[in-house]
Design a protein around this motif. Structure first.
Motif, short mmCIF file in Angstrom:
data_model
loop_
_atom_site.label_atom_id
_atom_site.label_comp_id
_atom_site.label_asym_id
_atom_site.label_seq_id
_atom_site.Cartn_x
_atom_site.Cartn_y
_atom_site.Cartn_z
N LEU A 222 0.84 -1.20 0.00
CA LEU A 222 0.00 0.00 0.00
C LEU A 222 0.87 1.24 0.00
O LEU A 222 1.98 1.23 0.54
CB LEU A 222 -0.89 0.01 1.26
CG LEU A 222 -2.01 -1.02 1.32
CD1 LEU A 222 -2.61 -1.07 2.72
CD2 LEU A 222 -3.09 -0.72 0.28
N THR A 231 -8.76 0.99 -1.47
CA THR A 231 -8.29 0.56 -2.80
C THR A 231 -9.32 -0.34 -3.48
O THR A 231 -10.15 -0.96 -2.82
CB THR A 231 -6.98 -0.24 -2.67
OG1 THR A 231 -7.26 -1.50 -2.03
CG2 THR A 231 -5.93 0.51 -1.85
N HIS A 351 -3.77 -0.28 -4.59
CA HIS A 351 -2.62 -0.86 -3.89
C HIS A 351 -1.40 -0.66 -4.77
O HIS A 351 -1.52 -0.23 -5.94
CB HIS A 351 -2.87 -2.34 -3.57
CG HIS A 351 -2.68 -3.26 -4.73
ND1 HIS A 351 -3.67 -3.53 -5.64
CD2 HIS A 351 -1.58 -3.96 -5.14
CE1 HIS A 351 -3.21 -4.36 -6.56
NE2 HIS A 351 -1.94 -4.64 -6.28
#
Lengths: 363, 363
Positions: A222, A231, A351
């Motif tokens: 992340l 995300t 991500h």
């Protein structure tokens, strides 16, 4: 040397329409995107200081892929690694002493090694071997590897931390199947498990990789300060969790089993990774960056995302819910998910994929 | 490094009632019988001259089993080898420098490595790897093995010689499915194929085994001057051939396919083996003897013999006749064979099991 293998599930084997082999284009893309960083890193940082091959003048260069699954991505990566190593070798030694490659393909014992072996490229320029067992423990003799590689495997935890599925714990992850980042105690439990696992991985590899040897790691993560829940991947996972709850409400899968289900995955920040590697102390960080995966900028194709998800998680779900219920879940999920296309694609963040090049300290 | 693998069949996988794992008590007995010769040979002839492990003080001792099948026999053999090596190591170095073992399990790519890996002993004292591919070619980097082992595998040829299934050749093996020894031209063709295969095996191993390294070979063979047709095993094979002819006559399997079927196996005499090894020139014969298998003295239990035969040959028959016909053959064979109990047990001779200990020349 006994392996206590908690992660006994593996990617879907064979090469049929539901196999990992046919459903890993994201991971394949990663290999392509990482190639330049990896090749440059090898050219820049690899040194041939230990041309020891027991009793001959031929030098054996040993490579291992940790978490190789069934291919073909691992074969592509290995080919690129060998190209870079050979290039560096030619650059360092004008009159190249002969060199042979031995490549070890590692994954959990449940991995479909039969398919891996049957699909080894006919034109391969190396001697191949398969090594079964969890990479969170020792797998190779001391100081016998020159280059280790692990792509998109280390965000898989060895286990789901007990607390997050314990209704009496403050870290109980009620109503979620992942470390979404919104519940502090849950995040703490997941993060602690990730630290333990990653440190075990680094300790084991530190034993196995020769001083000066390299390790290339690609791992899902992340951006700093971003939570999984923000995300598309995180939203997709939550959606899958809601689908499970839906099925439990309809009495089609056991509610108890749904409550006890969490994904054994953790997406870490660059800062977390750096801290773990530095605390471990056996490796020097030579490069660390975020890969720019082209699929990140594309609209999520929910149908495709589901088939990729299935190739990865079917084994895990069968283990947890049983084969029939797992089939039922994957029958239901596409219908459930089709209304949420805009939610998944409305995520404000994505991500990231961390690229890390480590060098084993000489000591 | 491309493997042209003619022998693409393997022993029956898994661990069910028809598996090789459950039907290889003869081969298991061989491991037991050979243990003393092997352990003594290792104690007597092994030398630790190359304690090179790239960059640490720990010595990696590498063992490979060529033709390991799916276990458990290979695990028993490997354990006994390691015991003997450790004993010798303790005897040679009072203050033992640390040593680790890496064991490579090799068999053809069609072998069921998934089962092999799943049944690896939990208490094993070595790092395990599987190596797929025919042992008639190179499988390992140069000079990286310290001890090679091959039990009951080398009498399997890489292929049936073309001539014996060619009706226009003087070596056509009409009416038989094996090298019974009665037809001179057939025996010549089989013997030539065995020589080529064995020489290829020795050449490849000569590259892979370090100078001074050992190789233990157990191989099915014949006493000098005795033909396969005179042994129970040979009579059993002929009986299987007659069963095939019977099925073809009844129109239950293709006559053409029966005519084209021969067993890719050759039982050699000690003299033949000695000549091949000496001509090859890379190994010194340290020991050569005939093993005294207790089952040799027992009455052949035809029912048991058939299930062992099936565990070994089912893959080969499926490849040649197709799955349905192979099933039909194995349904018919027990009924066909039950009347021939006395014929099989009336054999005047038995095949033998050769034990050979080789040492790689230092050059």
């Amino acid at each position: 040397m006994e392996n206590e293998e908690s992660k006994t599930w593996a990617m879907v084997g064979g090469d049929g329409p539901r196999s990992y082999a046919q459903n890993s284009s994201y991971q394949r893309g990663l290999v392509e995107v990482a190639n330049e960083s990896m090749s440059e890193g090898i050219m820049d940082k690899l040194e041939f200081n230990n041309p020891c091959s027991d009793s001959s003048n031929i030098f054996t260069f040993r490579i291992a892929d940790f978490g190789c699954s069934v291919g073909p991505n691992t074969f592509v990566a290995v080919e690129k690694i060998i190209e870079a190593v050979e290039q560096k070798h030619r650059a360092q030694f004008r009159s190249s002493p002969p060199m042979e490659f031995q490549v070890f393909f590692n994954d959990v014992t449940a991995n479909d090694f039969n398919t891996l072996f049957k699909t080894l490229p006919a034109s391969k320029k190396y001697f191949a071997a398969g090594v079964p067992g969890t990479f969170y423990g020792r797998l190779f003799p001391k100081s016998t590897l020159h280059l280790a590689y692990s792509s998109y495997s280390l965000h898989w935890l060895s286990r789901v931390p007990d607390e997050v599925v314990d209704s009496k714990s403050p870290a109980w992850n009620k109503g979620s199947i992942q470390c979404s980042g919104t519940a502090k105690e849950v995040a703490k439990a997941y993060s602690a498990q990730f630290k333990r696992d990653m440190d075990n991985f680094l300790k084991a590899r530190a034993e196995e990789i020769i001083g000066g040897g390299l390790m290339v790691i690609m791992i899902g993560g992340l951006p700093d300060g971003i939570m999984m829940a923000q995300t598309s991947a995180g939203i997709f996972n939550e959606l899958f969790g809601s689908c499970l709850v839906d099925l439990a409400k309809m009495g089609l899968v056991s509610e108890e089993k749904v409550d006890a289900f969490n994904l054994p995955a953790y997406y870490s920040s660059a800062k977390e990774l750096e801290d773990i590697i530095k605390n471990n102390g056996h490796f020097c960080i030579e490069r660390m960056s975020t890969l720019d995966h082209p699929m990140m900028k594309m609209k999520v194709d929910v149908r495709l995302a589901i088939s990729h998800f299935r190739a990865v998680f079917q084994g895990l779900l069968e283990k947890h819910f049983g084969k029939d219920d797992a089939d039922r879940i994957f029958q239901h999920f596409p219908k459930f998910a089709e209304n949420y296309d805009s939610v998944i694609n409305g995520a404000t963040h994505q991500h990231v994929d961390h690229f890390i090049l480590l060098k084993r300290n000489i000591n």
